[in-house]
Design an enzyme around this catalytic site. Structure first.
Site, mmCIF file in Angstrom:
data_model
loop_
_atom_site.group_PDB
_atom_site.id
_atom_site.type_symbol
_atom_site.label_atom_id
_atom_site.label_comp_id
_atom_site.label_asym_id
_atom_site.label_seq_id
_atom_site.Cartn_x
_atom_site.Cartn_y
_atom_site.Cartn_z
ATOM 1 N N VAL B 11 43.122 -17.175 -1.944
ATOM 2 C CA VAL B 11 43.863 -16.135 -1.503
ATOM 3 C C VAL B 11 44.456 -15.767 -3.106
ATOM 4 O O VAL B 11 45.461 -14.988 -3.196
ATOM 5 C CB VAL B 11 44.648 -16.000 -0.477
ATOM 6 N N GLY B 12 43.968 -15.788 -4.201
ATOM 7 C CA GLY B 12 44.446 -15.542 -5.467
ATOM 8 C C GLY B 12 43.926 -14.001 -5.609
ATOM 9 O O GLY B 12 43.823 -13.380 -4.701
ATOM 10 N N GLY B 13 43.769 -13.751 -6.713
ATOM 11 C CA GLY B 13 43.418 -12.394 -7.077
ATOM 12 C C GLY B 13 42.037 -11.821 -6.390
ATOM 13 O O GLY B 13 42.166 -10.857 -6.027
ATOM 14 N N GLU B 145 26.457 -13.394 -6.606
ATOM 15 C CA GLU B 145 26.380 -12.506 -7.739
ATOM 16 C C GLU B 145 27.512 -12.633 -8.698
ATOM 17 O O GLU B 145 27.267 -12.122 -9.791
ATOM 18 C CB GLU B 145 26.409 -11.256 -7.126
ATOM 19 N N GLY B 208 47.568 -9.691 -21.431
ATOM 20 C CA GLY B 208 47.069 -10.237 -20.067
ATOM 21 C C GLY B 208 45.449 -10.575 -20.254
ATOM 22 O O GLY B 208 44.903 -10.688 -18.939
ATOM 23 N N GLU B 211 43.244 -16.016 -20.814
ATOM 24 C CA GLU B 211 43.771 -16.861 -20.148
ATOM 25 C C GLU B 211 45.152 -17.016 -20.304
ATOM 26 O O GLU B 211 45.455 -17.094 -21.733
ATOM 27 C CB GLU B 211 42.850 -18.286 -19.892
ATOM 28 N N ASP B 222 33.311 -20.840 -20.857
ATOM 29 C CA ASP B 222 33.023 -20.049 -19.514
ATOM 30 C C ASP B 222 31.808 -19.215 -19.903
ATOM 31 O O ASP B 222 30.939 -19.002 -18.676
ATOM 32 C CB ASP B 222 34.233 -19.012 -19.614
ATOM 33 N N LYS B 226 27.883 -19.455 -17.559
ATOM 34 C CA LYS B 226 27.292 -18.417 -17.354
ATOM 35 C C LYS B 226 25.808 -18.259 -17.756
ATOM 36 O O LYS B 226 24.881 -18.093 -16.990
ATOM 37 C CB LYS B 226 27.845 -16.938 -17.669
#
Lengths: 368, 368
Positions: B11-13, B145, B208, B211, B222, B226
């Site tokens: 239940v984060g962003g 996705e 912001g 990270e 990261d 991907k």
């Protein structure tokens, strides 16, 4: 998956490319009907077997194992497909408005539709509504990715945005490969072209980038049909492609020339006398530091659909387009000021067929 | 559709945005499990009813109608979901590698997976293979996705290209919103920036966009994850994100600083002494009339995956990127020299959740 039956209509550029892609699909559905204008190939009833070999249908048409018939009516095709011993799908690879107006007949009988044919979705609003009502009634599916931007993920992306609750505020882009080529050549960002408009049109005709009659591209109707489809998915009740302004690039003086070979020839001969009009439009944009492009847009809040010339900043994505590429920008509440953009070839047999085949796979997955 | 049950973890962003989108879906599946790190909400067994109200779970957590528990193991969650009176789906909105390594447990029990969590698909190749084998075994579905480009149609487009038989020859693009912002600001096409690299990093941190520890963006890991996912879908057996070269933007001298608040602070303080290195890289590109960007690429024929800095022509789509947008270009046999391009925001809670919700809708359509 083995219990899904397929009817295919049309063996033109897209149709042939589709059949070749179908032939290479693992677990392809059984092709039991293949129709072109005057001839229909059918898997014999009542067994609906043997199926038609998709990659080799021409040779198979010469064998006695398949049933041959002349052209069948949509009702006859629907009746044949709906009696198959499983779920069935009709792939319409034509641009026939009459067949498109019969989609509800197929859908009510539970036959799903996959097609690049714009006519069913861009004609009168009542047909659009009837198609989706009939699909719900027959628990059948309708997929038509290739009606806009060929195989580019345009329809699916817009449907995902809407279905997940995003607010699409504006859609804009270059929706015609032909008009993309004409303006990228006539008014490049570099400003380095001195080509006259009529020369660029003649070159595009020579290269086969236009319809046989270039006026079928220049009248903007193809773009208007695509915009009608997108606007409807975005929630606007657009009555038809003639219910909003379309800026035609055919000089009014030449609009009444006949569509005959002679009429086309007269049109091409007389077009140079209007070059100064297009030059003025190009120079007007240049003075603002911009370039002119033929675009379509849907403003959802204003309920406004427009198709015609617009000026764009030279560093914009639309201005920077290359070759005959399409570009479609979706402005939405979630994506903010930088739109979600899809770009690439928006015409051609192989990429259009790819959208059809990808849709077919999705329909099979949902029915299977 | 009414007989589909949903478990959601995180239940984060992204998780919160997803729950809000879920609450607005017509015919939403029944939410019967909602887990965060230390607490789990459950619809009471054996009825699996009442369901948890997705948009109002915080208030519902205070009522006695739902069952509360501490953290449950993946096995316990799988057992609970697979006993529900219908098909069930797990939505993993975490970035937890342990949960991702348990996907096979869920899938073998027939529980489908929808997730933006990259870990399951970008770690060891054996896990990737086990996930899809388990899905086949359990007749369950896996949609992810949002693991690349957030809600942009990247995974679905690549899968469509591959499934319809196109030959993907090359995939290249900007896959990190953070690195996009850093280079668009540090080395804009206009050449008009005199900002030092360390100043741009500090600005991005302030806004912001990075990270909490900017090194988690600058190390390229990261992006490598991907690329691993895309390369595998395109058919390459990539062992893991550490099996190909990754150009880290962390100066070697600063790599060993600890990940503590003090270490981050030391890193930011010492970064300016490496500004001349980045300035030299920028000027090297300028001399060629180009700009430098941090990109990832997959060369399918050469079986080569690369992540790092590259120079681009100023009129290329990658060079012209704005803000923190992603761009992904697919070069294929059918699309020829002009690639199929997808562009837009590749990060953010709402657009990432949109990809998850769109996947969920597709899974429901296939199970329903």
């Amino acid at each position: 998956m083995s219990n899904i039956y397929l009817g295919v209509i049309g063996v033109g550029g897209v149709g042939t490319a589709f059949l070749n892609q179908l032939a290479r699909l693992p677990n392809a559905p059984k092709l039991i009907l293949l129709a072109r204008s005057t001839q229909t190939l059918l898997a014999p009833t009542p067994a609906y077997s043997p199926a038609i070999p998709a990659g080799d249908w021409k040779a198979a048409a010469e064998t006695p194992s398949l049933t041959k018939s002349g052209a069948l009516s949509p009702e006859e095709i629907a009746s044949y497909l709906s009696s198959a011993p499983g779920r069935s799908i009709l792939v319409d690879n034509t641009s026939d408005p009459a067949l498109a107006s019969s989609y509800p007949v197929f859908l009510r009988k539970g036959i799903s539709i996959v097609t690049p044919n714009k006519k069913g979705f861009s004609s009168d609003l009542s047909l659009w509504k009837e198609i989706f009502a009939a699909a719900a009634e027959g628990k059948a599916l309708v997929y038509h990715e290739s009606t806009v931007g060929a195989g580019l993920p345009v329809i699916s992306t817009l449907r995902d945005l809407v279905a997940t609750g995003d607010e699409v505020t504006r859609i804009e882009g270059v929706f015609s490969g032909t008009l993309s080529f004409l303006f990228n050549t006539f008014a490049p960002v570099s400003g380095a072209s001195n080509a006259k408009w009529s020369e660029v049109v003649a070159q595009a005709k020579e290269l086969g980038y236009t319809e046989p009659d270039p006026r079928d591209d220049l009248n903007g109707m193809d773009v208007a049909r695509k915009l009608t489809i997108l606007a409807r998915i975005a929630g606007l009740e657009v009555q038809g492609p003639d219910s909003f302004p379309i800026e035609s690039l055919i000089p009014a003086e030449l609009a009444s020339l006949p569509s005959t070979a002679d009429g086309i020839s007269q049109f091409m001969t007389k077009l140079p006398s209007f070059d100064s009009q297009m030059a003025a439009i190009k120079e007007g944009a240049e003075k603002q530091g911009k370039v002119v492009r033929y675009v379509g847009s849907v403003d959802v809040a204003k309920k406004e659909v427009r198709v015609g010339l617009q000026q764009f900043d030279k560093d914009s994505a639309i201005a920077g387009l290359k070759g005959s590429d399409n570009i479609i920008s979706f402005y939405t509440k979630r994506y903010g000021s930088n739109p979600l953009i899809v770009q690439g070839a928006g015409a051609g047999g192989e990429v259009t067929a790819m959208g059809v085949t990808a849709d077919l796979i999705k329909v099979i997955q949902r029915l299977g």
